[in-house]
Scaffold this active site. Sequence first.
Site, PDB file in Angstrom:
ATOM      1  CE  LYS A   1     -30.078  21.850  44.739  1.00 29.62           C
ATOM      2  NZ  LYS A   1     -28.830  21.067  44.716  1.00 29.62           N
TER       3      LYS A   1
ATOM      4  NE  ARG B   1     -19.512  20.190  46.883  1.00 30.73           N
ATOM      5  CZ  ARG B   1     -20.817  19.957  46.757  1.00 30.73           C
ATOM      6  NH1 ARG B   1     -21.563  20.760  45.997  1.00 30.73           N
ATOM      7  NH2 ARG B   1     -21.374  18.942  47.369  1.00 30.73           N
TER       8      ARG B   1
ATOM      9  CB  SER C   1     -22.192   9.948  48.612  1.00 34.30           C
ATOM     10  OG  SER C   1     -22.338  10.755  47.457  1.00 34.30           O
TER      11      SER C   1
ATOM     12  CG  ASP D   1     -28.724  18.702  51.024  1.00 36.26           C
ATOM     13  OD1 ASP D   1     -27.507  18.611  51.278  1.00 36.26           O
ATOM     14  OD2 ASP D   1     -29.221  18.309  49.952  1.00 36.26           O
TER      15      ASP D   1
ATOM     16  NE  ARG E   1     -24.701  23.235  52.579  1.00 35.00           N
ATOM     17  CZ  ARG E   1     -25.505  22.641  51.722  1.00 35.00           C
ATOM     18  NH1 ARG E   1     -26.011  21.444  52.014  1.00 35.00           N
ATOM     19  NH2 ARG E   1     -25.818  23.203  50.579  1.00 35.00           N
TER      20      ARG E   1
HETATM   21  C1  S3P Z   1     -27.900  14.825  46.266  1.00 31.82           C
HETATM   22  C2  S3P Z   1     -27.267  14.093  47.228  1.00 31.82           C
HETATM   23  C3  S3P Z   1     -26.687  14.671  48.445  1.00 31.82           C
HETATM   24  C4  S3P Z   1     -27.193  16.077  48.713  1.00 31.82           C
HETATM   25  C5  S3P Z   1     -27.229  16.913  47.470  1.00 31.82           C
HETATM   26  C6  S3P Z   1     -28.108  16.269  46.415  1.00 31.82           C
HETATM   27  C7  S3P Z   1     -28.427  14.130  45.074  1.00 31.82           C
HETATM   28  O1  S3P Z   1     -25.292  14.709  48.318  1.00 31.82           O
HETATM   29  O2  S3P Z   1     -26.408  16.717  49.697  1.00 31.82           O
HETATM   30  O3  S3P Z   1     -27.721  18.216  47.755  1.00 31.82           O
HETATM   31  O4  S3P Z   1     -29.273  14.708  44.357  1.00 31.82           O
HETATM   32  O5  S3P Z   1     -28.014  12.994  44.833  1.00 31.82           O
HETATM   33  P1  S3P Z   1     -24.381  13.400  48.573  1.00 31.82           P
HETATM   34  O6  S3P Z   1     -24.921  12.339  47.744  1.00 31.82           O
HETATM   35  O7  S3P Z   1     -22.996  13.798  48.199  1.00 31.82           O
HETATM   36  O8  S3P Z   1     -24.511  13.143  50.032  1.00 31.82           O
END
Ligand code: S3P
Length: 447
Positions: free
Chosen positions: A28, A129, A174, A326, A357
């Site tokens: 994803k 969010r 993040s 995740d 979560r």
């Molecule tokens: C993601 C980063 C993560 C993850 C999300 C996908 C991404 O979130 O939890 O499902 O594709 O950059 P954060 O960057 O907010 O931790």
Amino acid sequence: MSSHGAPQPMISRKCGAISGVAEIPGDKSISHRALILGALSVGETRVTGLLEGGDVLDTAKAMRAFGAEINRMEDGEWRIFGVGVGGFAEPEDVIDCGNAGTGVRLIMGAMATTDIAVTFTGDASLRSRPMGRVTDPLALFGATAHGRSGGRLPLTMVGAQDPVPVRYTTPMPSAQVKSAVLLAGLNAPGETVVIEAEATRDHTERMLAGFGADISTEITDEGRVITLKGQPELTGQTIIVPRDPSSAAFPVVAALLVEGSDISLPNIGMNPTRAGLFEALKLMGADITFLNERLEGGEPVADLRVKYGPLKGITVPAENAASMIDEYPVLAVLAATASGITHMPGIKEMRVKECDRIDAMVQGLRACGVQIDETEDSMTIHGMDNIPGGATCKTHLDHRIAMSFMCLGMVAENPVKIDDAGAIETSFPDFIPLMETLGAKFAKLNG
Ligand code: S3P
């Protein structure tokens, strides 16, 4: 309720050993980035293995609204004709990112240094969010954001007319924040620098380099210092999307839950910034083998074989949290069956995902008879031999919560129900039929 319709309650009953080959859908995170960078480049980008789940399809729709041409070929390949860095047109309507935090945050970054106004919204989960984590650094480039209280969606962002480059230290681990800043930096003159104390997934950096950007990462005392030279010409690429390790986590854990199971999972993404779950499973004593480890399109990939075996509780290393953030919900399910106690510290970020979560897992696992304790940033699960089950777990529009409790039902004494399987479609559209093929006993319930 699912994001796009009536709730779809489901039941998961105790099953026998699962076996077979689990074909996991595309990653994803990488799929979102392929569409966005394809849209920001010049010429044609070809993508195979794109995840065709709700989240990513919403990003494709958004990129069309910004002026990119995007087509799906009959053989499943996606072709993107981009508009080039700084070439985004102003969309005529609101951009609805559905359930996708990654989609909305990365797209905000990608448009923040172009002089256009864009209104973003999403489903009830996404509208709850926090967006300040991206709108704050994007303001440093000169963009302005007007959202609801707490910076929540719907939110209108006006891109900077004369963007300036930014040096930004992310206040939380993040990848979405890091990526939003890097994507904004593409259309700012000079060097944009992002510093992260803890490594988060690095797909944006890898893919930017693949598209021809001048980007480098240096490890210093401050952490990872990522420097991007602004206003490059990105050129269309051919991208092979590896299969999503975060989706693979569900059948992997299911095989470790149900005695006698033995499954294979080909072509799973093994990027070290995503592989924390596998390290934790190894510490618990899991029988997992990684075959044919290789690089595909700049990302490490391997074929996995997973066999059931008794596991022991562990303290999950907090320093690995970002690389498995995740996967904690489904790991909590597995921990409920391991011998002893599993402690998961350093997981505060779980509270701001598609739902809180930690709260969702605590409520659902307790309802199923599992002893679980929480603090603001940790969960502690007490393993047991037989999980009573027999409850309906709330999923809060969260795909990973829904899939986690469907896995729990595979091993609980009494069936586990979930109130809504609708969100599963955002990341793993074929989860139900795939798990049934492996041997799970799932069924739809009347709403
Ligand atoms: C993601 C980063 C993560 C993850 C999300 C996908 C991404 O979130 O939890 O499902 O594709 O950059 P954060 O960057 O907010 O931790």
